[in-house]
Scaffold this active site. Structure first.
Site, PDB file in Angstrom:
ATOM      1  N   ARG A  55       0.797  -1.229   0.000  1.00 61.40           N
ATOM      2  CA  ARG A  55       0.000   0.000   0.000  1.00 61.40           C
ATOM      3  C   ARG A  55       0.827   1.277   0.000  1.00 61.40           C
ATOM      4  O   ARG A  55       0.567   2.208  -0.763  1.00 61.40           O
ATOM      5  CB  ARG A  55      -0.942   0.039   1.220  1.00 61.40           C
ATOM      6  N   THR A  56       1.808   1.348   0.882  1.00 62.65           N
ATOM      7  CA  THR A  56       2.505   2.636   1.049  1.00 62.65           C
ATOM      8  C   THR A  56       3.269   2.993  -0.224  1.00 62.65           C
ATOM      9  O   THR A  56       3.157   4.106  -0.739  1.00 62.65           O
ATOM     10  CB  THR A  56       3.448   2.566   2.264  1.00 62.65           C
ATOM     11  N   ARG A 105      11.314   3.661   3.347  1.00 62.36           N
ATOM     12  CA  ARG A 105      10.923   2.705   4.412  1.00 62.36           C
ATOM     13  C   ARG A 105      12.161   1.896   4.749  1.00 62.36           C
ATOM     14  O   ARG A 105      12.857   1.398   3.855  1.00 62.36           O
ATOM     15  CB  ARG A 105       9.801   1.784   3.945  1.00 62.36           C
ATOM     16  N   HIS A 133       4.995   5.668  11.583  1.00 62.94           N
ATOM     17  CA  HIS A 133       4.498   5.572  10.204  1.00 62.94           C
ATOM     18  C   HIS A 133       3.561   6.772  10.026  1.00 62.94           C
ATOM     19  O   HIS A 133       2.340   6.631   9.943  1.00 62.94           O
ATOM     20  CB  HIS A 133       3.764   4.246  10.028  1.00 62.94           C
TER      21      HIS A 133
HETATM   22  N1   CP Z   1      -0.295   0.026   5.765  1.00 61.89           N
HETATM   23  C1   CP Z   1       0.927  -0.285   5.260  1.00 61.89           C
HETATM   24  O1   CP Z   1       1.968   0.303   5.655  1.00 61.89           O
HETATM   25  O2   CP Z   1       0.886  -1.261   4.314  1.00 61.89           O
HETATM   26  P1   CP Z   1       2.131  -1.772   3.469  1.00 61.89           P
HETATM   27  O3   CP Z   1       3.089  -2.423   4.437  1.00 61.89           O
HETATM   28  O4   CP Z   1       1.582  -2.700   2.455  1.00 61.89           O
HETATM   29  O5   CP Z   1       2.794  -0.549   2.863  1.00 61.89           O
END
Ligand code: CP
Length: 306
Positions: A55-56, A105, A133
């Site tokens: 997602r991010t 990240r 986050h």
């Molecule tokens: N919510 C979130 O950080 O999802 P991802 O780890 O898929 O980026």
């Protein structure tokens, strides 16, 4: 209002948070207009993901494309010169020659802060270890506002791995700016860190428990998180605690009619798939909020909108 980096929710006052949410709403409303493609035209986003993400990373990339910008980056450090021993500092000094903004990240707490100190271009923290986050928090707040039309006056429960879950650390701090009642529901050993409770307990009412069933009838928002298996020093400890809570139709029997269930995702087994079809489920609408909120953050740090 302008800010250069997005590293920690602690760097944001309520005014900055509200500004991001307002800008996200404006950009969401402009999504079908041609002018939006001009905002980041000619700008390049670098996404440096040293940890897995769906997602991010993809929502940042979607946001940049929707603003008319372009994207470079990597989803695995093993395909870069980090594999040959290059330091984070040298990686950042290199990438900033190619890009106008960096999203990073990294598994190490403080890595995004270090990157921001080294870089002369804006840096956005997409998650640093078990620490923070912040962009997830902003999209969580945006989702709550969209679902309820407000944040003030709500009863909000954070459920799950409150020790290692970085989304709930940032979210608890941000929610303390609002007039809400918080419930922290965690299995034994995964409670919210004391330093976070001490930081916010004079601003917001908090109830701590490990009994999910007793809290469900009271709350407006149930924000579930997975147990962060990858952050356990001892896998045996994870195996003891996994599967210790689960939201299913049975436990939702006593829920308020307007309850909204949120989750930063990915889920493992903490929300049963049968819940997806109920009016309680808000987690896939929450996924969408990542796009307007990250469009807003990119536009603000790039200084491309008023
Ligand atoms: N919510 C979130 O950080 O999802 P991802 O780890 O898929 O980026």
């Amino acid at each position: 209002m302008k800010f250069q980096d997005v590293i920690s929710i602690n760097d944001f006052g309520k005014e900055e948070i509200e500004y991001v949410l307002k800008t996200a709403k404006r950009l969401e409303n402009e999504l079908n207009e041609q002018k939006i493609l001009q905002y980041a035209k000619g700008k390049v986003l670098a996404t440096l993901f040293f940890e897995p993400s769906t997602r991010t990373r993809l929502s940042f990339e979607s946001a940049m494309h929707r603003l008319g910008g372009s994207v470079i980056g990597f989803a695995e450090a093993s395909s870069t010169s980090v594999k040959k021993g290059e330091s984070l500092m040298d990686t950042i000094r290199t990438v900033e020659k190619y890009a106008d903004v960096i999203v990073i990240r990294h598994p190490r707490e403080g890595a995004a802060r270090l990157a921001a100190e080294v870089a002369e271009i804006p840096v956005i923290n997409a998650g640093d270890g078990a620490n923070q986050h912040p962009t997830q928090t902003l999209l969580d707040l945006y989702t709550i506002k969209k679902e309820f039309g407000r944040i003030n006056g709500l009863k909000i429960a954070l459920l799950g791995d409150l020790k290692y879950g970085r989304t709930v650390h940032s979210l608890a701090k941000a929610l303390s700016y609002y007039n809400v009642k918080l419930y922290f529901i965690a299995p034994q050993g995964l409670e919210m860190p004391r330093h976070i409770i001490e930081e916010i307990s004079d601003k917001v009412e908090i109830t701590e428990t490990n009994d999910l069933e007793s809290v469900i009838p009271e709350v407006d928002v149930l924000y579930a998180t997975r147990i962060q298996k990858e952050r356990f020093p001892d896998p045996a400890e994870y195996n003891k605690i996994k599967g210790s809570y689960r939201i299913d139709l049975k436990i939702l029997n006593g829920a308020k009619e307007g309850l909204k269930i949120m989750h930063p995702l990915p889920r493992v087994d903490e929300i049963s798939y049968e819940v997806d079809k109920t009016p309680y489920s808000a987690y896939f609408r929450q996924v969408w909020s990542g796009v307007p909120v990250r469009m807003a953050l990119l536009s603000i740090v790039l200084g491309v909108i008023e």
